[in-house]
Scaffold this motif. Structure first.
Motif, PDB file in Angstrom:
ATOM      1  N   GLN A 128      35.513 -20.152  34.940  1.00 15.59           N
ATOM      2  CA  GLN A 128      34.519 -19.086  34.874  1.00 15.59           C
ATOM      3  C   GLN A 128      33.700 -19.007  36.154  1.00 15.59           C
ATOM      4  OE1 GLN A 128      32.439 -20.144  31.249  1.00 15.59           O
ATOM      5  NE2 GLN A 128      33.491 -18.562  30.063  1.00 15.59           N
ATOM      6  N   LYS A 129      33.311 -20.172  36.669  1.00 14.75           N
ATOM      7  CA  LYS A 129      32.505 -20.195  37.898  1.00 14.75           C
ATOM      8  C   LYS A 129      33.321 -19.721  39.101  1.00 14.75           C
ATOM      9  CE  LYS A 129      28.546 -23.122  37.441  1.00 14.75           C
ATOM     10  NZ  LYS A 129      27.714 -24.018  38.230  1.00 14.75           N
ATOM     11  N   SER A 130      34.597 -20.098  39.136  1.00 21.57           N
ATOM     12  CA  SER A 130      35.431 -19.687  40.270  1.00 21.57           C
ATOM     13  C   SER A 130      35.684 -18.178  40.257  1.00 21.57           C
ATOM     14  CB  SER A 130      36.767 -20.442  40.229  1.00 21.57           C
ATOM     15  OG  SER A 130      37.504 -20.063  39.081  1.00 21.57           O
ATOM     16  N   LEU A 131      35.565 -17.585  39.083  1.00 19.99           N
ATOM     17  CA  LEU A 131      35.746 -16.139  38.965  1.00 19.99           C
ATOM     18  C   LEU A 131      34.445 -15.375  39.158  1.00 19.99           C
ATOM     19  CD1 LEU A 131      38.211 -15.994  35.920  1.00 19.99           C
ATOM     20  CD2 LEU A 131      38.740 -15.602  38.336  1.00 19.99           C
ATOM     21  N   GLY A 132      33.367 -16.108  39.480  1.00 22.27           N
ATOM     22  CA  GLY A 132      32.108 -15.446  39.823  1.00 22.27           C
ATOM     23  C   GLY A 132      31.019 -15.501  38.768  1.00 22.27           C
ATOM     24  N   ALA A 133      31.229 -16.294  37.717  1.00 20.09           N
ATOM     25  CA  ALA A 133      30.202 -16.403  36.672  1.00 20.09           C
ATOM     26  C   ALA A 133      28.940 -17.036  37.252  1.00 20.09           C
ATOM     27  CB  ALA A 133      30.712 -17.238  35.506  1.00 20.09           C
ATOM     28  N   LYS A 134      27.803 -16.430  36.983  1.00 21.01           N
ATOM     29  CA  LYS A 134      26.531 -16.954  37.483  1.00 21.01           C
ATOM     30  C   LYS A 134      26.110 -18.202  36.715  1.00 21.01           C
ATOM     31  CE  LYS A 134      25.950 -13.480  40.342  1.00 21.01           C
ATOM     32  NZ  LYS A 134      25.983 -13.662  41.801  1.00 21.01           N
ATOM     33  N   THR A 135      25.205 -18.967  37.352  1.00 24.66           N
ATOM     34  CA  THR A 135      24.709 -20.195  36.720  1.00 24.66           C
ATOM     35  C   THR A 135      24.017 -19.896  35.399  1.00 24.66           C
ATOM     36  OG1 THR A 135      24.422 -21.250  38.878  1.00 24.66           O
ATOM     37  CG2 THR A 135      23.192 -22.176  37.032  1.00 24.66           C
ATOM     38  N   TYR A 136      23.179 -18.836  35.397  1.00 28.33           N
ATOM     39  CA  TYR A 136      22.436 -18.513  34.180  1.00 28.33           C
ATOM     40  C   TYR A 136      23.358 -18.068  33.056  1.00 28.33           C
ATOM     41  CZ  TYR A 136      22.845 -13.508  35.396  1.00 28.33           C
ATOM     42  OH  TYR A 136      23.325 -12.263  35.696  1.00 28.33           O
ATOM     43  N   PHE A 137      24.551 -17.478  33.411  1.00 27.75           N
ATOM     44  CA  PHE A 137      25.511 -17.052  32.385  1.00 27.75           C
ATOM     45  C   PHE A 137      26.040 -18.269  31.623  1.00 27.75           C
ATOM     46  CE2 PHE A 137      29.796 -16.129  30.915  1.00 27.75           C
ATOM     47  CZ  PHE A 137      29.620 -14.933  30.242  1.00 27.75           C
ATOM     48  N   ILE A 138      26.396 -19.319  32.369  1.00 27.67           N
ATOM     49  CA  ILE A 138      26.881 -20.556  31.741  1.00 27.67           C
ATOM     50  C   ILE A 138      25.753 -21.203  30.941  1.00 27.67           C
ATOM     51  CG2 ILE A 138      27.933 -22.796  32.151  1.00 27.67           C
ATOM     52  CD1 ILE A 138      29.710 -20.465  32.937  1.00 27.67           C
ATOM     53  N   LEU A 139      24.555 -21.200  31.540  1.00 22.90           N
ATOM     54  CA  LEU A 139      23.408 -21.810  30.868  1.00 22.90           C
ATOM     55  C   LEU A 139      23.150 -21.144  29.516  1.00 22.90           C
ATOM     56  CD1 LEU A 139      20.814 -23.657  31.000  1.00 22.90           C
ATOM     57  CD2 LEU A 139      19.665 -21.690  32.001  1.00 22.90           C
ATOM     58  N   PHE A 140      23.037 -19.811  29.524  1.00 24.95           N
ATOM     59  CA  PHE A 140      22.737 -19.085  28.288  1.00 24.95           C
ATOM     60  C   PHE A 140      23.879 -19.180  27.273  1.00 24.95           C
ATOM     61  CE2 PHE A 140      19.635 -16.278  30.757  1.00 24.95           C
ATOM     62  CZ  PHE A 140      18.552 -17.028  30.320  1.00 24.95           C
ATOM     63  N   GLN A 141      25.102 -19.272  27.788  1.00 18.52           N
ATOM     64  CA  GLN A 141      26.254 -19.359  26.896  1.00 18.52           C
ATOM     65  C   GLN A 141      26.144 -20.599  26.000  1.00 18.52           C
ATOM     66  OE1 GLN A 141      30.259 -18.604  28.565  1.00 18.52           O
ATOM     67  NE2 GLN A 141      30.775 -20.614  27.769  1.00 18.52           N
ATOM     68  N   PHE A 142      25.834 -21.740  26.607  1.00 22.26           N
ATOM     69  CA  PHE A 142      25.721 -22.985  25.837  1.00 22.26           C
ATOM     70  C   PHE A 142      24.394 -23.048  25.062  1.00 22.26           C
ATOM     71  CE2 PHE A 142      29.164 -24.158  28.613  1.00 22.26           C
ATOM     72  CZ  PHE A 142      29.941 -24.977  27.816  1.00 22.26           C
ATOM     73  N   LEU A 143      23.363 -22.485  25.646  1.00 24.10           N
ATOM     74  CA  LEU A 143      22.065 -22.510  24.960  1.00 24.10           C
ATOM     75  C   LEU A 143      22.119 -21.660  23.688  1.00 24.10           C
ATOM     76  CD1 LEU A 143      19.246 -23.705  25.284  1.00 24.10           C
ATOM     77  CD2 LEU A 143      18.568 -21.626  26.484  1.00 24.10           C
ATOM     78  N   PHE A 144      22.707 -20.471  23.795  1.00 22.72           N
ATOM     79  CA  PHE A 144      22.842 -19.612  22.620  1.00 22.72           C
ATOM     80  C   PHE A 144      23.723 -20.268  21.559  1.00 22.72           C
ATOM     81  CE2 PHE A 144      21.919 -15.232  24.749  1.00 22.72           C
ATOM     82  CZ  PHE A 144      20.602 -15.628  24.901  1.00 22.72           C
ATOM     83  N   GLU A 145      24.754 -20.971  22.025  1.00 26.50           N
ATOM     84  CA  GLU A 145      25.634 -21.659  21.075  1.00 26.50           C
ATOM     85  C   GLU A 145      24.855 -22.719  20.293  1.00 26.50           C
ATOM     86  OE1 GLU A 145      29.609 -24.486  21.100  1.00 26.50           O
ATOM     87  OE2 GLU A 145      29.236 -23.137  22.809  1.00 26.50           O
ATOM     88  N   ALA A 146      24.005 -23.458  20.979  1.00 30.59           N
ATOM     89  CA  ALA A 146      23.184 -24.478  20.309  1.00 30.59           C
ATOM     90  C   ALA A 146      22.227 -23.844  19.303  1.00 30.59           C
ATOM     91  CB  ALA A 146      22.397 -25.278  21.352  1.00 30.59           C
ATOM     92  N   VAL A 147      21.642 -22.715  19.704  1.00 31.15           N
ATOM     93  CA  VAL A 147      20.712 -22.019  18.807  1.00 31.15           C
ATOM     94  C   VAL A 147      21.443 -21.518  17.567  1.00 31.15           C
ATOM     95  CG1 VAL A 147      19.237 -19.982  18.554  1.00 31.15           C
ATOM     96  CG2 VAL A 147      19.081 -21.383  20.619  1.00 31.15           C
ATOM     97  N   PHE A 148      22.652 -20.959  17.769  1.00 30.53           N
ATOM     98  CA  PHE A 148      23.416 -20.458  16.622  1.00 30.53           C
ATOM     99  C   PHE A 148      23.794 -21.586  15.671  1.00 30.53           C
ATOM    100  CE2 PHE A 148      24.563 -16.470  19.029  1.00 30.53           C
ATOM    101  CZ  PHE A 148      24.002 -15.605  18.098  1.00 30.53           C
ATOM    102  N   LEU A 149      24.231 -22.704  16.217  1.00 21.64           N
ATOM    103  CA  LEU A 149      24.583 -23.843  15.370  1.00 21.64           C
ATOM    104  C   LEU A 149      23.373 -24.325  14.573  1.00 21.64           C
ATOM    105  CD1 LEU A 149      26.874 -25.878  17.799  1.00 21.64           C
ATOM    106  CD2 LEU A 149      27.575 -24.763  15.673  1.00 21.64           C
ATOM    107  N   SER A 150      22.245 -24.400  15.242  1.00 22.46           N
ATOM    108  CA  SER A 150      21.025 -24.849  14.572  1.00 22.46           C
ATOM    109  C   SER A 150      20.594 -23.864  13.486  1.00 22.46           C
ATOM    110  CB  SER A 150      19.901 -25.020  15.600  1.00 22.46           C
ATOM    111  OG  SER A 150      18.746 -25.553  14.982  1.00 22.46           O
ATOM    112  N   MET A 151      20.736 -22.579  13.773  1.00 17.39           N
ATOM    113  CA  MET A 151      20.353 -21.566  12.787  1.00 17.39           C
ATOM    114  C   MET A 151      21.293 -21.565  11.586  1.00 17.39           C
ATOM    115  SD  MET A 151      18.966 -18.344  15.047  1.00 17.39           S
ATOM    116  CE  MET A 151      18.395 -17.452  13.608  1.00 17.39           C
ATOM    117  N   ILE A 152      22.561 -21.915  11.818  1.00 19.81           N
ATOM    118  CA  ILE A 152      23.487 -22.058  10.691  1.00 19.81           C
ATOM    119  C   ILE A 152      23.017 -23.184   9.779  1.00 19.81           C
ATOM    120  CG2 ILE A 152      25.823 -22.754  10.049  1.00 19.81           C
ATOM    121  CD1 ILE A 152      26.796 -21.280  12.581  1.00 19.81           C
ATOM    122  N   GLY A 153      22.618 -24.310  10.404  1.00 17.71           N
ATOM    123  CA  GLY A 153      22.070 -25.418   9.614  1.00 17.71           C
ATOM    124  C   GLY A 153      20.813 -25.012   8.872  1.00 17.71           C
ATOM    125  N   GLY A 154      19.933 -24.259   9.562  1.00 21.34           N
ATOM    126  CA  GLY A 154      18.704 -23.800   8.921  1.00 21.34           C
ATOM    127  C   GLY A 154      18.986 -22.855   7.771  1.00 21.34           C
TER     128      GLY A 154
END
Length: 416
Positions: A329-355
């Motif tokens: 993804q990074k070699s294809l031009g993905a920005k740092t914040y794109f990777i950051l938000f991708q994993f951060l949103f995933e963590a939030v979704f997992l936590s909200m599923i638990g909630g």
């Protein structure tokens, strides 16, 4: 568009993590689910209990002040208890004087009550009934929900007619298949005509204060049945303040001055009466439930902490498993914040599923009968549960997301 794309991708990755490692993910989310379940359950039970107590306290009225001998809140041991007994009782004359001279009162009522009475109708009888004598404007001070019939007329109260309002339980017990209106019941051997039946309130936390087992009669009629005054039942004067922020404060000042004048108290003499405001009960209830809410946070906080570590563990494993993808993804031009938000949103979704699972469990326990206390999962508690879940997910996922966003694309692609 980028924001929605991130959300969709994060949601997809979160579902993939659930499917590929179902047992591991479920066990990790269990901490969040139990934590949210514990917190929201405590809040739901506390809210139901508080709602029940406040409903049961409706008999004291809203924005109401009571003139009595004894204060509801004692000032410690500095004031000897025996001095309260020396205070004079309220009188009808004082009640009339206050009615005439008070400017800040919306309504004034005189009240006296006696419990433990036996009420009869033909061959039927009911014991442990509370009989309350009231002046005409009692219905303006404290709400009287009449379900059948009517309230007293001013003439009936002024003439001390033997008329009565009865509670729902009394009506059900004495009048099985009859309309109580117009029938005569006996209180201490005296006949009273039923003019109204009060709406059923259900069992009360305060026991005898429930109107279901109460009879309300004119104050003059009450005086025919019982000795009222210093050597008998001491009446209470209730005053309702005007509906504004300072209504009760102005009323208190007004009452103190007028009643001191009526009782002939000199400026240096202390009050020989207590002005009890319903706010005292409300403040006590609020303080109690604030402590219970805090206890709920403590109880659920430890589980949520464990759940946060579980979410963080899932995200560290997820970063390691997808290192190669991150490099591409990074070699294809993905920005740092794109990777950051991708994993951060995933963590939030997992936590909200638990909630959400925790909230589902709370919703299921609301169907458990708890007597007269009815539990309801409110929208506020649902929002609170999901908000706490999202915050936990954010804190649990921020470090793995930062690690993923800072990976070198060349090294990441070579990772196996």
């Amino acid at each position: 568009m980028l924001f929605f794309r991130l959300i969709l991708e994060s949601f997809s990755f979160a579902l993939q993590a659930l499917r590929s490692n179902l047992l591991r993910t479920t066990l990790s989310l269990l901490g969040v689910s139990i934590g949210i379940f514990a917190i929201i359950t405590v809040f739901t039970v506390v809210d139901a209990l508080e709602r029940k107590i406040r409903d049961d306290m409706s008999f004291i009225g809203d924005n109401v002040m009571y003139i009595q001998k004894f204060p509801w809140q004692f000032g410690g041991g500095a004031y000897p208890w025996w001095r309260y007994f020396r205070r004079p009782s309220n009188t009808v004359d004082e009640f009339r004087y206050l009615e005439k001279n008070l400017q800040e009162a919306q309504a004034i009522a005189l009240i006296a009550g006696r419990g433990g009475n036996t009420i009869k109708y033909r061959s039927n009888s009911l014991t442990a009934v509370n009989v309350r004598g009231v002046s005409f404007r009692y219905s303006d001070v404290s709400e009287i929900p009449v379900d059948n019939g009517r309230y007293f007329s001013r003439q009936e109260v002024n003439r001390a007619n033997n008329v009565a309002l009865i509670g729902a339980t009394i009506a059900e017990s004495l009048f099985t298949n009859e309309d109580p209106i117009g029938k005569k019941i006996k209180v201490k051997g005296r006949p009273f005509q039923v003019v109204g039946v009060m709406k059923k309130e259900g069992s009360s936390i305060f026991g005898s204060t429930s109107r279901d087992e109460q009879i309300i009669i004119p104050y003059g009629s009450f005086g025919k049945l019982y000795l009222v005054g210093r050597k008998g039942i001491e009446p209470t004067i209730a005053l309702k303040g005007k509906d504004n922020d300072e209504g009760l404060l102005k009323l208190e000042s007004n009452v103190r001055g007028v009643l001191r004048t009526k009782r002939g108290l000199k400026p240096y003499q202390e009050d020989n009466f207590a002005l009890n405001r319903t706010e005292a009960f409300a403040d006590a209830v609020s303080s109690l439930f604030s402590v219970l809410h805090f206890a709920g946070w403590i109880i659920g906080g430890f589980s949520i902490l464990v759940g946060a570590f579980g979410i963080a563990n899932i995200m560290f494993v997820s970063v390691k498993e997808r290192t190669n993808i991150i490099g591409i993804q990074k070699s294809l031009g993905a920005k740092t914040y794109f990777i950051l938000f991708q994993f951060l949103f995933e963590a939030v979704f997992l936590s909200m599923i638990g909630g959400a699972l925790g909230l589902l469990l709370v919703y299921l326990i609301t169907f458990i009968p708890l007597g007269s206390i009815h539990m309801t999962l409110t929208a506020g508690n649902i929002i609170l549960g999901l908000s706490v879940s999202s915050i936990v997910g954010t804190f649990a996922g921020i470090i793995p997301a930062l690690m993923a966003s800072r990976l070198n694309p060349v090294i990441a692609i070579r990772a196996s």
